[in-house]
Design an enzyme around this catalytic site. Structure first.
Site, mmCIF file in Angstrom:
data_model
loop_
_atom_site.group_PDB
_atom_site.id
_atom_site.type_symbol
_atom_site.label_atom_id
_atom_site.label_comp_id
_atom_site.label_asym_id
_atom_site.label_seq_id
_atom_site.Cartn_x
_atom_site.Cartn_y
_atom_site.Cartn_z
ATOM 1 N N ASN A 195 -10.523 -1.883 -5.985
ATOM 2 C CA ASN A 195 -9.703 -1.318 -6.666
ATOM 3 C C ASN A 195 -10.215 -1.345 -8.360
ATOM 4 O O ASN A 195 -10.919 -0.127 -8.665
ATOM 5 C CB ASN A 195 -8.743 -1.605 -6.256
ATOM 6 C CG ASN A 195 -7.650 -1.165 -5.300
ATOM 7 O OD1 ASN A 195 -6.854 -2.238 -4.527
ATOM 8 N ND2 ASN A 195 -8.227 -0.961 -4.773
ATOM 9 N N ASP A 211 0.792 -0.515 0.403
ATOM 10 C CA ASP A 211 0.140 -0.024 -0.298
ATOM 11 C C ASP A 211 0.693 1.186 0.037
ATOM 12 O O ASP A 211 2.416 1.866 0.489
ATOM 13 C CB ASP A 211 -0.370 -0.401 0.936
ATOM 14 C CG ASP A 211 -2.087 0.849 1.289
ATOM 15 O OD1 ASP A 211 -1.921 1.283 0.248
ATOM 16 O OD2 ASP A 211 -2.194 1.283 2.379
#
Length: 288
Positions: free
Chosen positions: A112, A63
């Site tokens: 996502n 991330d």
């Protein structure tokens, strides 16, 4: 190399791979004391871990790519995904050096694909195709590639590149296994596992009541996308966020969690070894 904020949008990744590749690590000398100190601490920690009981399987939530690019001054923060994908190779090398034989990398979540803009998703898919999948499927592969996630939600070219990586590494002799979680969601995986279990039971001709009476964790585990792999012992998330984000929810029930403030492209070997050291210091209870 032009200043980061003047880089154009990345349209031809293969042509720019050499340009964007990480520079060689600076030499250790008195003129670079910070690098020398980091290298010294890394080497010391590496020696301390020798002979320790290490995790067999590490999950990685990579991330912070876009935030890293923004803070570095890139006009197009999507370039962080490219640097992040390149950095994954280095992290896999650290895992290999420690003898970790199972790694799962969270590349792209099902959320996502739904929530990010079309241009960013397309860019990320090209990165996965041109950097990760292609490099992993190269000559003399070091990792046998497995997939987790709903491949039907991916662009055809991405699904094809990932399938090629799986086929090209099927005979990898190292005994190391890498699962790429692309278009993946833990809840979605559980729904798919239960659906597969119900279909299999229906095909047997037995009543649903019989399944309800004998259902166990093992029944569901056999239908997970990661079936056959050990559950992760350690899950590392970068960028300072402290949540699982739908990653390996079933499999990580007893995993040790480690959250690192560094963004993924800036995640150092020292940070990685500190996470492993923290794991070795914990007493695992498995719910007890």
């Amino acid at each position: 190399m032009p200043a980061p904020n003047t880089l154009p949008a990345l349209k031809a990744l293969p042509a720019l791979k050499a340009l964007l590749a990480p520079k060689t690590r600076p030499a250790l000398n008195a003129s670079n004391p910070l690098t020398a100190l980091t290298a010294l601490r890394t080497d010391r920690l590496r020696r301390r871990l020798a002979g320790a009981e290490l995790p067999r399987h590490i999950g990685l939530i990579m991330d912070g790519n876009r935030r890293w690019a923004r803070e570095r001054g890139f006009a197009d923060t999507r370039l962080g995904h490219h640097y992040g994908a390149r950095h994954a190779g280095a992290v896999l090398g650290w895992c290999e050096a420690l003898g970790v034989r199972h790694v799962t990398v969270f590349l792209c979540s099902a959320e996502n694909l739904r929530r990010r803009g079309d241009e960013e998703v397309a860019f990320l898919m090209r990165v996965i195709e041109d950097v990760l999948a292609r490099d992993l499927a190269g000559p003399r592969p070091r990792w046998r590639v497995h997939l987790a996630g709903d491949q039907s939600t991916l662009p055809e070219s991405t699904a094809r590149a990932l399938a090629h990586a799986v086929a090209a590494t099927a005979d990898c002799p190292t005994g190391a296994h890498l699962t790429l979680a692309v278009g993946y969601g833990g809840r979605q995986e559980l729904v798919s596992a239960v659906r597969g279990l119900l279909h299999a039971h229906a095909d047997s001709g037995r009543p649903v009541r019989a399944l309800a009476e004998e259902l166990s964790c093992e029944h569901i585990a056999r239908h997970l996308q990661t079936a056959g792999s050990p559950d992760p012992d350690l899950v590392i998330r970068t960028s300072g966020e402290q949540r699982m984000s739908n990653f390996l929810l079933w499999q990580s029930a007893y995993a040790e969690l480690y959250f690192c403030d560094a963004y993924w492209p800036a995640f150092r070997e020292l940070d990685f070894l500190r996470a492993v050291e923290a794991y070795t210091a914990r007493r695992r209870r498995y719910g007890g």
